[in-house]
Design a protein around this motif. Structure first.
Motif, mmCIF file in Angstrom:
data_model
loop_
_atom_site.group_PDB
_atom_site.id
_atom_site.type_symbol
_atom_site.label_atom_id
_atom_site.label_comp_id
_atom_site.label_asym_id
_atom_site.label_seq_id
_atom_site.Cartn_x
_atom_site.Cartn_y
_atom_site.Cartn_z
ATOM 1 N N GLN A 1 0.817 -1.213 0.000
ATOM 2 C CA GLN A 1 0.000 0.000 0.000
ATOM 3 C C GLN A 1 0.850 1.264 0.000
ATOM 4 O O GLN A 1 0.399 2.318 -0.447
ATOM 5 C CB GLN A 1 -0.925 -0.016 1.222
ATOM 6 C CG GLN A 1 -2.020 -1.068 1.136
ATOM 7 C CD GLN A 1 -2.772 -1.244 2.438
ATOM 8 O OE1 GLN A 1 -2.291 -0.867 3.517
ATOM 9 N NE2 GLN A 1 -3.971 -1.815 2.359
ATOM 10 N N MET A 2 2.102 1.162 0.472
ATOM 11 C CA MET A 2 2.989 2.317 0.513
ATOM 12 C C MET A 2 3.606 2.619 -0.859
ATOM 13 O O MET A 2 4.109 3.705 -1.107
ATOM 14 C CB MET A 2 4.095 2.080 1.548
ATOM 15 C CG MET A 2 5.035 3.254 1.781
ATOM 16 S SD MET A 2 4.218 4.734 2.438
ATOM 17 C CE MET A 2 4.027 4.269 4.165
ATOM 18 N N CYS A 3 3.550 1.652 -1.782
ATOM 19 C CA CYS A 3 4.175 1.828 -3.097
ATOM 20 C C CYS A 3 3.361 2.788 -3.971
ATOM 21 O O CYS A 3 2.137 2.740 -3.985
ATOM 22 C CB CYS A 3 4.311 0.483 -3.809
ATOM 23 S SG CYS A 3 5.415 -0.695 -2.983
ATOM 24 N N ARG B 1 7.619 5.829 -5.486
ATOM 25 C CA ARG B 1 8.173 5.209 -4.277
ATOM 26 C C ARG B 1 7.937 3.708 -4.333
ATOM 27 O O ARG B 1 6.825 3.263 -4.578
ATOM 28 C CB ARG B 1 7.540 5.793 -3.017
ATOM 29 C CG ARG B 1 7.997 5.053 -1.742
ATOM 30 C CD ARG B 1 7.643 5.783 -0.489
ATOM 31 N NE ARG B 1 8.038 5.056 0.708
ATOM 32 C CZ ARG B 1 8.030 5.553 1.931
ATOM 33 N NH1 ARG B 1 7.651 6.806 2.114
ATOM 34 N NH2 ARG B 1 8.404 4.835 2.965
ATOM 35 N N GLN B 2 9.006 2.929 -4.090
ATOM 36 C CA GLN B 2 8.901 1.481 -4.165
ATOM 37 C C GLN B 2 9.346 0.875 -2.826
ATOM 38 O O GLN B 2 10.520 0.612 -2.584
ATOM 39 C CB GLN B 2 9.774 0.940 -5.292
ATOM 40 C CG GLN B 2 9.037 0.072 -6.285
ATOM 41 C CD GLN B 2 8.408 -1.165 -5.670
ATOM 42 O OE1 GLN B 2 8.652 -1.536 -4.530
ATOM 43 N NE2 GLN B 2 7.571 -1.841 -6.432
ATOM 44 N N GLY C 1 18.651 0.920 -5.947
ATOM 45 C CA GLY C 1 17.938 1.772 -5.001
ATOM 46 C C GLY C 1 16.532 2.095 -5.485
ATOM 47 O O GLY C 1 16.183 1.822 -6.641
ATOM 48 N N PRO C 2 15.721 2.711 -4.623
ATOM 49 C CA PRO C 2 14.310 2.933 -4.951
ATOM 50 C C PRO C 2 13.994 4.273 -5.605
ATOM 51 O O PRO C 2 12.839 4.590 -5.822
ATOM 52 C CB PRO C 2 13.645 2.846 -3.573
ATOM 53 C CG PRO C 2 14.677 3.423 -2.643
ATOM 54 C CD PRO C 2 16.013 3.000 -3.207
ATOM 55 N N PHE C 3 15.030 5.082 -5.965
ATOM 56 C CA PHE C 3 14.753 6.445 -6.415
ATOM 57 C C PHE C 3 15.054 6.693 -7.895
ATOM 58 O O PHE C 3 15.037 7.830 -8.349
ATOM 59 C CB PHE C 3 15.537 7.452 -5.562
ATOM 60 C CG PHE C 3 15.108 7.473 -4.122
ATOM 61 C CD1 PHE C 3 13.887 8.004 -3.750
ATOM 62 C CD2 PHE C 3 15.925 6.947 -3.139
ATOM 63 C CE1 PHE C 3 13.479 8.026 -2.429
ATOM 64 C CE2 PHE C 3 15.539 6.953 -1.813
ATOM 65 C CZ PHE C 3 14.313 7.500 -1.446
ATOM 66 N N PHE C 4 15.326 5.640 -8.657
ATOM 67 C CA PHE C 4 15.531 5.805 -10.098
ATOM 68 C C PHE C 4 14.192 6.056 -10.782
ATOM 69 O O PHE C 4 13.180 5.443 -10.420
ATOM 70 C CB PHE C 4 16.185 4.551 -10.688
ATOM 71 C CG PHE C 4 16.266 4.559 -12.187
ATOM 72 C CD1 PHE C 4 17.136 5.423 -12.841
ATOM 73 C CD2 PHE C 4 15.456 3.718 -12.942
ATOM 74 C CE1 PHE C 4 17.205 5.431 -14.223
ATOM 75 C CE2 PHE C 4 15.518 3.722 -14.326
ATOM 76 C CZ PHE C 4 16.400 4.589 -14.966
ATOM 77 N N ASP D 1 14.553 14.277 -5.508
ATOM 78 C CA ASP D 1 13.454 15.091 -6.023
ATOM 79 C C ASP D 1 12.103 14.409 -5.852
ATOM 80 O O ASP D 1 11.084 15.062 -5.626
ATOM 81 C CB ASP D 1 13.687 15.459 -7.491
ATOM 82 C CG ASP D 1 13.974 14.263 -8.391
ATOM 83 O OD1 ASP D 1 13.869 13.103 -7.922
ATOM 84 O OD2 ASP D 1 14.303 14.471 -9.581
ATOM 85 N N THR D 2 12.079 13.060 -5.943
ATOM 86 C CA THR D 2 10.811 12.347 -5.803
ATOM 87 C C THR D 2 10.238 12.454 -4.398
ATOM 88 O O THR D 2 9.055 12.199 -4.193
ATOM 89 C CB THR D 2 10.991 10.859 -6.151
ATOM 90 O OG1 THR D 2 12.042 10.308 -5.348
ATOM 91 C CG2 THR D 2 11.318 10.680 -7.615
ATOM 92 N N GLN D 3 11.075 12.829 -3.435
ATOM 93 C CA GLN D 3 10.609 12.994 -2.057
ATOM 94 C C GLN D 3 10.093 14.396 -1.792
ATOM 95 O O GLN D 3 9.555 14.664 -0.725
ATOM 96 C CB GLN D 3 11.745 12.678 -1.078
ATOM 97 C CG GLN D 3 12.209 11.240 -1.114
ATOM 98 C CD GLN D 3 13.409 11.006 -0.220
ATOM 99 O OE1 GLN D 3 14.508 11.494 -0.486
ATOM 100 N NE2 GLN D 3 13.202 10.280 0.861
ATOM 101 N N ARG D 4 10.255 15.270 -2.754
ATOM 102 C CA ARG D 4 9.851 16.664 -2.557
ATOM 103 C C ARG D 4 8.587 17.018 -3.333
ATOM 104 O O ARG D 4 8.243 18.187 -3.461
ATOM 105 C CB ARG D 4 10.973 17.604 -2.986
ATOM 106 C CG ARG D 4 12.174 17.617 -2.025
ATOM 107 C CD ARG D 4 13.097 18.771 -2.343
ATOM 108 N NE ARG D 4 14.214 18.901 -1.437
ATOM 109 C CZ ARG D 4 14.159 19.455 -0.230
ATOM 110 N NH1 ARG D 4 13.001 19.904 0.235
ATOM 111 N NH2 ARG D 4 15.233 19.552 0.522
#
Length: 343
Positions: free
Chosen positions: A94-96, A100-101, A134-137, A190-193
């Motif tokens: 559910q968090m994916c 975000r993975q 990693g999970p941010f590509f 950037d994906t976290q912002r």
């Protein structure tokens, strides 16, 4: 015995399931799955899975069942513990999101990502080592010119990364696609912002090596950061009293015709988390020590507005797809010999 669909007077639900793609199996070919004791269950699950047409998938599933059942027996897993595990996996899914993975993160913190990568991408001496993705590509990074900017100077301490892309014989690899991504000076990707204005790319980009294999790009010095710890993986790490921090690193991926794709990263000397990376990604051969350049003219020449910048000079050596196949065969043969010796 007939196939399921040949049985008369079946309910509509069964027929609709078959229409949706449920295999219409011959029931006579299946093992008797009644009265399953703990001793009988494992082999019967493997037997009922034996119709898997793909040989590799069949092999992997059989091993997975054996190991899962052995784990349940070894720890004496209780129904409450199993339900807790199922709830954890449900929350992980559910968090994916598209950016975000959480399942990759779960794989990372147990060292599975690093292990799969190490086993499947052995490198001969002299080739650049791989490390985890990693999970941010993201797939759609913007293209920048060779020598261009993936991060504005306002995002952190300016750094120029440059070098050559080479093969094992030292020949340049032209037109090699380079994907690169990193954190800003606050330790965020950037994906976290992403906020109300949506996702805005920063500190990432893609470029190509020139005819002589040269590449260069302007970025910022990344900083240590925590892996996302606001979800189920973070909760799990808290329960294990494990820290959630990664050393500063610059992700890089290289793709060129005829060569094995290289997913790697540069780490930086002196980082306090270098020897305790939360996801087991650091390799000594990938640690760099950028030098400070204080010549304003050199800064302008490189394209910086500020008068000083860090310089990270690094060549990357790729192996051909044929060399990669040879290394994998050798690594698997070595692993088989070691397993046989331990048996």
């Amino acid at each position: 015995m007939p196939k399921v669909s040949d049985v008369p007077h079946l309910g509509k639900a069964i027929m609709e399931a078959i229409e949706r793609g449920a295999p219409d199996v011959d029931l006579a070919t299946l093992p008797n799955l009644t009265d399953m004791s703990a001793d009988k269950l494992t082999e019967n699950v493997i037997a009922v899975n034996a119709g898997t047409p793909n040989p590799r998938q069949k092999f992997v599933l059989a091993a997975l069942v054996r190991h899962m059942h052995a784990f349940v027996k070894e720890v004496g897993l209780t129904p409450e513990e199993w339900m807790h595990g199922l709830e954890f996996l449900t929350k992980t899914g559910q968090m994916c999101t598209d950016i975000r993975q959480e399942f990759i993160l779960l794989s990372d913190i147990f060292g599975v990502s690093a292990l799969v990568d190490t086993l499947n991408h052995p490198k001969p001496e002299g080739a650049t080592e791989a490390t985890i993705l990693g999970p941010f590509f993201v797939e759609d990074a913007r293209e920048v010119p060779n020598g261009g900017e993936i991060a504005g100077e306002e995002s952190g301490q300016p750094m120029l990364v440059k070098g050559r892309i080479l093969d094992m014989a030292g020949n340049p690899i032209p037109n090699c696609l380079i994907e690169t991504w990193e954190t800003d000076e606050d330790g965020y990707y950037d994906t976290q912002r992403s906020g109300e204005s949506g996702y805005v790319q920063d500190c990432r980009g893609r470029l190509y090596s020139d005819a002589d294999g040269n590449y260069a790009f302007r970025c910022v010095m990344p900083v240590p950061y925590p892996i996302p710890n606001d979800g189920p993986v973070g909760q799990l790490l808290r329960g294990m009293n494990r820290h959630v921090f990664r050393p500063a690193h610059l992700h890089m991926m290289f793709i060129a015709d005829g060569f094995e794709k290289l997913v790697t990263a540069l780490y930086f000397k002196g980082d306090i988390f270098l020897s305790s990376d939360a996801v087991f990604g650091v390799k000594s051969s990938l640690v760099e020590d950028p030098k400070m350049v204080t010549d304003a003219a050199e800064a302008r020449k490189a394209g910086f507005k500020k008068d000083q910048f860090l310089l990270c000079a690094r060549d990357f050596v790729l192996i051909t797809t044929e060399q990669a196949a040879e290394e994998l065969v050798k690594a698997k043969a070595k692993a088989a010999e070691e397993a046989k010796a331990k048996a």
